[in-house]
Design an enzyme around this catalytic site. Structure first.
Site, PDB file in Angstrom:
ATOM      1  N   VAL A 130     -46.561 -47.369   4.606  1.00 36.45           N
ATOM      2  CA  VAL A 130     -47.678 -46.510   4.208  1.00 36.45           C
ATOM      3  C   VAL A 130     -48.979 -47.310   4.222  1.00 36.45           C
ATOM      4  CG1 VAL A 130     -48.668 -45.152   2.310  1.00 36.45           C
ATOM      5  CG2 VAL A 130     -46.224 -44.941   2.884  1.00 36.45           C
ATOM      6  N   CYS A 131     -49.082 -48.251   3.305  1.00 37.17           N
ATOM      7  CA  CYS A 131     -50.361 -48.932   3.084  1.00 37.17           C
ATOM      8  C   CYS A 131     -50.720 -49.842   4.249  1.00 37.17           C
ATOM      9  CB  CYS A 131     -50.304 -49.697   1.767  1.00 37.17           C
ATOM     10  SG  CYS A 131     -49.821 -48.591   0.409  1.00 37.17           S
ATOM     11  N   VAL A 132     -49.722 -50.312   4.987  1.00 34.36           N
ATOM     12  CA  VAL A 132     -49.984 -51.097   6.190  1.00 34.36           C
ATOM     13  C   VAL A 132     -50.011 -50.193   7.429  1.00 34.36           C
ATOM     14  CG1 VAL A 132     -49.142 -52.976   7.664  1.00 34.36           C
ATOM     15  CG2 VAL A 132     -48.902 -53.136   5.174  1.00 34.36           C
ATOM     16  N   VAL A 162     -48.697 -53.359   0.649  1.00 39.52           N
ATOM     17  CA  VAL A 162     -47.514 -52.799  -0.014  1.00 39.52           C
ATOM     18  C   VAL A 162     -47.732 -51.303  -0.154  1.00 39.52           C
ATOM     19  CG1 VAL A 162     -46.265 -52.694  -2.211  1.00 39.52           C
ATOM     20  CG2 VAL A 162     -47.009 -54.907  -1.288  1.00 39.52           C
TER      21      VAL A 162
END
Lengths: 209, 209, 209, 209, 209, 209, 209, 209
Positions: free
Chosen positions: D117-119, D113
């Site tokens: 961004v985070c992935v 999540v």
């Protein structure tokens, strides 16, 4: 078999903002968050513009439900603010009722989070006690469309009138000539399309002078 | 022309779970299956939490309709469980009526699959016999939005009140102070966003002590 | 303040299929065409199964509206079939009224294309003359959701009951024991998910014998 | 011009769970919260079931982003858990890279999540360093469909493979005969429809014995 | 930098129907069940009409996944039917590969349930072995749009061509003059709107003769 | 307890077009702009076709709200056109009321922008004064579905009937034989599907002569 | 066959805001207007926060397209502002190219109205001249989803990277420790959910001190 | 690794309108019929405005597919019009190819019904023969979103560029100064919002003179 039109009257209306709290707002998923925040602030600005008595209340704000949306607190620094110690239906709180009765108004504009609880419960209670209730639908939010429709259905059955903040503003104002600039500014600040109309209009007008 | 607010009362309410069977659940397509299962279990947990008399019933469970959802059976091992031999409207089954009357309650919370049959038929029958009927909309499912809206429309015309399981819990509880932890746990278990609020709140609080 | 439940009764119900014509069907865009055709045929099969008197009518079928859906004509070779010479509201056609009155039934199940005209007009007329009207919503189609909702709203105001073909079948049948196989076949033929349940059930059952 | 099929291999795959934090989860609005939580836990259970090395990481968890979802922490008490002091792209954190390299795996299953961004950032970084990247799309969430589609588009351009947790489980398992009950339980726990199939099947089977 | 158009050729194409089983069909929620069943049968009828070699396969059909859709079995009584004992990817089953190779075709039309597993795995394997793969998208189903889009994305990256059953029929037929009535019947049986066009056309034509 | 059917009568109906202004139209987002413009012009053409007295009004047209849609002005060059100096509810304008009373009609068809203000306010006022009000829903537009549904709800509560322009045309016309070509042309001009039916029908007919 | 990750670098990036004009904004219907305005201002605030050189341009602003959104003009009083005399593709305007080249940056962040023209044309031109192009998808708007998807498809084919403003901010910032408060404020101002997280966090923290 | 931007050039482009026939249009359900007709006529008007050679073709127009949309025939009375005797892929018709080659253009703008057949087949064939293919997506229609996305996917893989009619007009025109009024009229006639901008602008301008 005609019916009298129960019309909003700015001298007889008060606004109840129920549980627009930072934590509870994360539960609202039937309206997009950008749009919902805009609608809530539009209702608040409307209340200020028409100088309607406004009452703020929160549920359990020291816990996970979180504090009142700071922008609301900032707009109504002197309004009655009832941090309910536990009552889920704000109408079960005596201070809340006292604050409402102190306004002397019979028309209540109610918005809150979530619709089927924080709006519907006081709406149903207020109708029972003879108030005219106007639910500001787009400044109220809930989990999804099913819960919203169920809540609207229940409130309608009881006689609540469903409105949008824009309709509320228009019904209170009655005539643009009462103050063109004030109402125009309220709309421009909260309806991007309306703001664009004004921008374009003013630009052409100023150039052609 | 004000109306009395028919409010849920935990001392006067019973829950009817109608035909939440493993086979019939594959017919439900107006709510996502993850969410629907969660709502049904939330209603069951709510019934247990408030100690409402709860009645289970199934239609033709030895055939393709399949057995009752095992999680429901497990939650109410001692509840009346009427496996109807054929009646489509549960209200046409004498044992079901007896079980309801044995509770002595006048407020019936009904949920089931599918909405326009297993919920609507007993709801309409119960209203006819003088019960106050509250349909738990989000713990009831059907084929699509058209069939849901038609069913809601018919039940509303007859006087049923439409609610969500969350609104039911709140109206029964009345005041958080009756039991903060119990209600909070119910919500955290079935509303991920609420669970997250509690997690964040507890984490900050514990760190700052 | 309880209300009598006006329940469908297979000995007192007739079916009116209004203007399901090949041309007009291209106007229906509030239900997917695969699903809509399936619903209309399900209602027709239901009418045959319960041996309800059924009346077919078309509007201007020699023009662009086109002929009646051949599958409907084939299912009711001997039913009254009124090709209206021009009346838009089928109720304005004397032969149609005569055919209805000849059935001696007081409950009318109405479906047609498009909902706000071919269904709503006779529905409103029938209510005015004292019939109980049940609109089969999912066997009726129109241009879009706005026109559907407006039509439903107007018919509900007048007292029509909104149903789905599945609810109609269930309310007419009352008890599975009246004929398990017949009703099961009707459902399997028109509800793929139900057909799958039966297939799986029968397969396991036959293997384990 | 045929291409080799880069297939998931349970002896060569590791799972990266990035920033599934209680606060950040309130930002996820492209998947329903009930369903999203279920998907994330399904991926976690899958990782445990296949004994895939799993690495947990959070961003700024002492601030508003909030702590890791407790259910994830509970499932992987001994997994590397990197609470990043500030790096937004987990790949910029040396401990995270070390933990990945310590697994010796070349296939990385990434979920987190928010998706873009985070992935996406670690996915793009991992591809650059020669890893095979599989994005678990339904265990990753973001603000809305526009941001999701943009993120998928960027990762696909770079060569990431998009999967669902169910496809991941199936591709890792290869053959039901490796363990029918284990995989069946995983599915029943996280896919209500699959659970219902098993319930119905077992019921009929047990009765017919 | 022009590219050769890899076109379906009825003398070089085979159809693989993978896991359209009564139980698994309840998992399909990205297409409406009425429409999905219609699409699957349309593909089957198309295969028969063009006399394409067709291979049926099921996964674990004695368990909860359930038997093959009876309508498919009935349409291809003599086709190779591989009830896989456990392999999730049909391509891992030797009999399945043998059956494909026995057709001598290089173009494979694949459809199945669920898209990201039963379709995507054999599609990716077939591409790797040099087949031209055409995915029949609307006769393949999965849990939701996210899983469908992820599956399509992965197969497209590998070089699969995505088609609808209608496009497949048209590309195989090439010219209406090869058989107007046959193709017209196929379309009328599975596309209600097309059936209506034919009904209206034939009616006017016959009347005017 | 049957009810009289309040049916549109072309000798007793007038049309009120309220605030379809070039600027305000940019606020309408609950109907697609292509479709909305088409619906508004269809209502206008219908009013001309049935020779219904039609009254045009605008709000503040010299400001950002902009001038009346030129196509409306062009269709009704001699109709009463009230450019309101400021009244938001057209019913508050004396000239508007005079124009309505001058028609001598008791049935008012109202459409406008935006639904909850420019339509709902005069609708509620007209009902109060004993008119029969028919809202032309698809020729009225507003910000989004929430505001539309709230507006419909409020007007329905007061007794307004909701219709579409197509239903209005059909209820006014009563019988195709009154003028086949005129009504057909109205439909062909504003319903592409209907135009296509006529085109196909005429083509086949002319060829076969 | 790994690929280098073309990552945004705040020392090598410039922002192009193309035709966010008061009139043209009324054409944007693939994103809700409240949300779209918020996204555009978020991108502008982001550009200011990271001190990225920013170039404003408009098309035909003296005509119906209208002036630049005043909030953008106000944020960049000293930025190059090219009011194009007629070129539709901003890249065809020499002053625009000069302004871009004067920045010395090779990474271009482009957003505008409408996506398939004002964004896509300069994006394709810039790629042709060797720039790295990042389309800020959610600060770009167009008529509907079909036109958006077509535009994205064309730009992706050419090598543009699709991002959201949030992803842009995160990729530029790299590490929260570079400035927690600045980035947090940017997010709180434009993501209501994030603002709520901060409000709740700060409230609990301050109370527990 | 920059790429040349294949840009539409009005001196090198031809338009192919494939099978926009009265019958086939009833199959189009991925775009609303009002909007679709408007888009098709916009493309036609655009072709006339830029004087692009335009080729019309129909499939089997004497049968149920019906005649070409009369408005298209009327706009191009002298254009090559190939009524194909049976070929489904227009590219298989020699007269069609001859007509295309006679234009001497290398850029083909293709639109038609249905997208995956009448557009995709000639598009793929044209690319194979070295043409630059631009699909006008919003003037092409098909059964539903799944079939549209599959068709787009296949054409994109082969190198077709996807555009909207608006983007085509803008890319062909290059500079408003080439003819402000002509382009403005094209837009005003087919984009209601743009027409409104012009109406408002002209009104204010004329009043202020």
């Amino acid at each position: 078999m005609t019916k009298p039109y129960t019309k909003l009257d700015k001298d007889n209306a008060a606004v109840l903002l129920v549980d627009h709290q930072a934590g509870l707002l994360s539960l609202v998923r039937d309206i997009d968050p950008d749009k919902f925040k805009n609608n809530v602030l539009a209702l608040a600005d409307l209340a200020k513009y028409f100088e309607l008595p406004t009452i703020l209340t929160t549920s359990f704000e020291d816990g996970p439900n979180g504090p009142l949306l700071p922008e609301l607190k900032a707009r109504f620094p002197d309004a009655p603010f009832i941090a309910r110690p536990g009552q889920i239906n704000a109408w079960d709180n005596e201070d809340f009722i006292k604050a409402i009765k102190a306004t002397g108004k019979k028309q209540l504009l109610i918005a809150g989070v979530v619709t089927e609880v924080c709006v519907a419960f006081p709406a149903l209670s207020a109708i029972e006690e003879g108030f005219d209730v106007f639910v500001v639908t787009d400044a109220s939010g809930t989990f999804n469309e099913i819960t919203r429709q169920a809540a609207w259905n229940r409130m309608t059955q009881a006689g609540a009138q469903l409105m949008s903040w824009f309709a509320v503003a228009c019904e209170l104002h009655r005539d643009w000539r009462n103050d063109v600039e004030g109402l125009g500014t309220l709309f421009a600040n909260h309806i991007p399309d309306y703001g664009n109309l004004i921008t374009s209009y003013n630009t052409v007008n100023s150039k052609t002078k």
